[in-house]
Design an enzyme around this catalytic site. Sequence first.
Site, PDB file in Angstrom:
ATOM      1  N   ASP A   1      -4.245  -2.410   5.295  1.00 30.14           N
ATOM      2  CA  ASP A   1      -4.883  -2.019   6.017  1.00 30.14           C
ATOM      3  C   ASP A   1      -6.235  -2.242   6.218  1.00 30.14           C
ATOM      4  OD1 ASP A   1      -4.969  -0.030   4.234  1.00 30.14           O
ATOM      5  OD2 ASP A   1      -3.746   1.786   4.697  1.00 30.14           O
TER       6      ASP A   1
ATOM      7  N   ASP B   1      -9.326  -4.998   1.846  1.00 29.70           N
ATOM      8  CA  ASP B   1      -7.474  -5.725   1.354  1.00 29.70           C
ATOM      9  C   ASP B   1      -8.127  -7.605   2.006  1.00 29.70           C
ATOM     10  OD1 ASP B   1      -6.865  -3.774   0.281  1.00 29.70           O
ATOM     11  OD2 ASP B   1      -5.984  -2.969   2.155  1.00 29.70           O
TER      12      ASP B   1
ATOM     13  N   ASP C   1       0.806  -1.395  -0.043  1.00 28.88           N
ATOM     14  CA  ASP C   1       0.135   0.071   0.045  1.00 28.88           C
ATOM     15  C   ASP C   1       0.553   1.348  -0.290  1.00 28.88           C
ATOM     16  OD1 ASP C   1      -2.636  -1.098  -0.125  1.00 28.88           O
ATOM     17  OD2 ASP C   1      -3.204  -1.105   2.564  1.00 28.88           O
TER      18      ASP C   1
END
Length: 1122
Positions: A794, A798, A473
């Site tokens: 997070d 996901d 990310d």
Amino acid sequence: MGDMANSSIEFHPKPQQQREMPHVGGFGCTLAELRNLMELRGVEALQKIQEAYGDVSGLCRRLKTSPTEGLADNTNDLEKRRQIYGQNFIPPKQPKTFLQLVWEALQDVTLIILEVAAIVSLGLSFYAPPGEESEACGNVSGGAEDEGEAEAGWIEGAAILLSVICVVLVTAFNDWSKEKQFRGLQSRIEQEQKFTVIRNGQLLQVPVAALVVGDIAQVKYGDLLPADGVLIQGNDLKIDESSLTGESDHVRKSADKDPMLLSGTHVMEGSGRMVVTAVGVNSQTGIIFTLLGAGGEEEEKKDKKGKQQDGAMDSSQTRAKKQDGAVAMEMQPLKSAEGGEMEEREKKKANVPKKEKSVLQGKLTKLAVQIGKAGLVMSAITVIILVLYFVIETFVVDGRVWLAECTPVYVQYFVKFFIIGVTVLVVAVPEGLPLAVTISLAYSVKKMMKDNNLVRHLDACETMGNATAICSDKTGTLTTNRMTVVQSYLGDTHYKEIPAPSALTPKILDLLVHAISINSAYTTKILPPEKEGALPRQVGNKTECALLGFVLDLKRDFQPVREQIPEDKLYKVYTFNSVRKSMSTVIRMPDGGFRLFSKGASEILLKKCTNILNSNGELRGFRPRDRDDMVKKIIEPMACDGLRTICIAYRDFSAIQEPDWDNENEVVGELTCIAVVGIEDPVRPEVPEAIRKCQRAGITVRMVTGDNINTARAIAAKCGIIHPGEDFLCLEGKEFNRRIRNEKGEIEQERLDKVWPKLRVLARSSPTDKHTLVKGIIDSTTGEQRQVVAVTGDGTNDGPALKKADVGFAMGIAGTDVAKEASDIILTDDNFTSIVKAVMWGRNVYDSISKFLQFQLTVNVVAVIVAFTGACITQDSPLKAVQMLWVNLIMDTFASLALATEPPTESLLLRKPYGRDKPLISRTMMKNILGHAVYQLTIIFTLLFVGELFFDIDSGRNAPLHSPPSEHYTIIFNTFVMMQLFNEINARKIHGERNVFDGIFSNPIFCTIVLGTFGIQIVIVQFGGKPFSCSPLSTEQWLWCLFVGVGELVWGQVIATIPTSQLKCLKEAGHGPGKDEMTDEELAEGEEEIDHAERELRRGQILWFRGLNRIQTQVCWGGKKC
């Protein structure tokens, strides 16, 4: 609990007295009533609430709580609620007792072989053949030893049993300390697990276990509900109830349609407030645990001894234990989702095959089986040669006839040969291997905690060493996640810094302040700094914090605006989600009309704007041409500076006709743009270096983000993910999907294979895109070997990508509970550099096992050949059973401790990942093993056949049985041990490095063990006497033994000089016992097989696989072994 039950029994027969009847503890509801209420859903539940309490406020009054102010934070009141309604805690499963752990350790296949051999050996040693030996039966060599053998024969069996006991106790102790460690860790996680409640009108973060019935809890996107409750007020709330119902569709919740919120379910969208009505074992998940009882887990058959009470709480743990390879990391009530989904999990398993057998397990299993086979062959040959030798000498050379009365005597000979064969087998099996794996993993996991890696699945630690790709990310992992507005476009002006409030028209300023303050989660706020001079604290969503910070920078305050329009006065909220990429809030104006505020990704929201405010705060038309102009002149320059651009807009509706609020596209359209702001999220200073290390270590880092492509590209360049002049791809989610899908819209692996190798940045991506990319890379067969992918995540959505990845990293700080549950490792500091540490530890585990194998196999090869040739030539092994035990057990156990606890070094990151089909024993290692074996065998055989001449002592060969231990054989034993000791130092390096002492003092355990072993060896030789078959040696003899031992180090340098590339023949050796090389198809097939077996629970096959070598099984439990 008894009196509660009674009160409900008294209560129910008299419904007419319902209103007046005083309830337990002065509360207006009994435990049973609330439990019954929570079992209802939708319309039924609403009716029940209306009949019994009037409305939710009535329920709150009965529970003596206020929907807005919450409970008074009064300790006595809270305690009273806990006594009446229970605590929010599901008691954890009882830890396994030490004896249970001992029993588990005894299941190891190698240990079972040893146990059987020892018992056979013991039994036979006490078996005295009937009839004295007669001349007629012959007196072949060794015949005279029978009497002595009978006396000393039991030592061997007893010694082997002793070795088994030691290994079992060490393993069990290891597991016990592991369990303790994980429980400690567990309670730490539990204490850290907080939930937001309102008490005394203040928002507080309280530990999940401290929630009580009557608490008013704030629920928001990404939460895993810790208790049952009834919704008081909700904004666009959607819940994933699949953990309880098995329905994968998200359920929309609202106070007027379906207000029932259940523990263990996930909040997928929106926010709201609920009154807690059931906690702990009385919540829906707790009730399911109680129903499931101990029988809920078919794998835990041993625990089915009717422990209903225990089992009531523990099925979630049992499941978690199977899943987490630790003492149920998910033990807290918060994670109770684990339990309610027994059948669901089985169904889901069919769809989401979690991890295949880890790379190391696969190789070790195969290696252990191969070594076992080799040992079996060697022992069989030994027995056959001995039997033939005996038969030929007795019946052919001496020409004797087999007489009936001689049968027992001959049988005893054969039994003796069998025992020698078993000894060879015992020596061949490396029982230190499981221990080395256990120690290495346990040690690594403990140390990784200090490096901010909380390992939830043990095999993830080792898989990480093989990682070839990391999909990361951007926000919070590569960047600091402390966002600030640095540029803005307001009233036709592009400000490169915060404008002075006086420069803005009051109307624009007022609209902006209201749009930001109202249209953001009320739980998000900026608090004063904890220490003087520090930065203000950002609480809640970081993007919203940046906008609120912008309001403060404009010398205005958001709090008064929120007090003027509290959250329950908001008319309608469209919360942010990954599809909308915007958030909108509707408020009612004093004139009866409505105003909608909206904020979101600029390129998405600007398409919905038809007007814009000019410098005087008046509306001006905003045509597509103006929009393109703005994108070019304002948004792209901001994005190229690495800023995330957010558009803030509004729309007014007249009081005459209220719009259809459910038609979102209609409502959130024809907006008026107030401002566009550029938010900076600076790159963490340590990230570029960490990414450089990854690239040098052969790991490709890809950034997957929801941000604008220009912002993503700018950040990727700052991080060093992309370098100017390189051939790489940066794609947006839409373009990515266009390239990988065919005309029918289906994903094609071939198309994906053209995209992913060059892809470095995937922007504006949805969670599905992330999952598609990860799956595509893992399933790809284009490279030389299958890619091993690590993913960071997070958000709630996901989850699928984290589960699909070989190793899923969840963020400890910013991560939602859902993401943490799907992950293998939790980054407690959310920092990318911690991932690099995980790679180092993973590679270190792999190398530690290889070091141990190199050492272990040298000992094994030499010991087997010595036992084998000795038995065949002199009918007696030069190394006695007890000496063999000392070499085998102590050297194994100690060596595994010494070599498995080597700390990782930066040099581990200088090589490429090993990959799935790299042999466990490389050609260099094979060269070392065979090279050292040649040296050791030469020395031992020289000493065996001409040693007595060299030292001028009596020969130990063919000595009569009752003679005291000979110096000759003691020297052989001592020299053998000295060579192993110095070879242990050689084994520290497996890549052909010359300096074997490099970093030796950074591992105190290693130094202690080498010196300790040396000390014990002196004691054994000088004072061991008959039990160890040792005779004290003189100083000169000791020095010679040491000299030969040190020769190992010199010989190691000689071996290092021989170039491995010249030894083509070793390639074949590498494919033998030490090589686990399969073609990709075979590998995939093998893993597939295990996968299917796991999925369809074909128990027989799994048990067979697991029975092959316990090493494998133990991933399932606290990381016993690998």
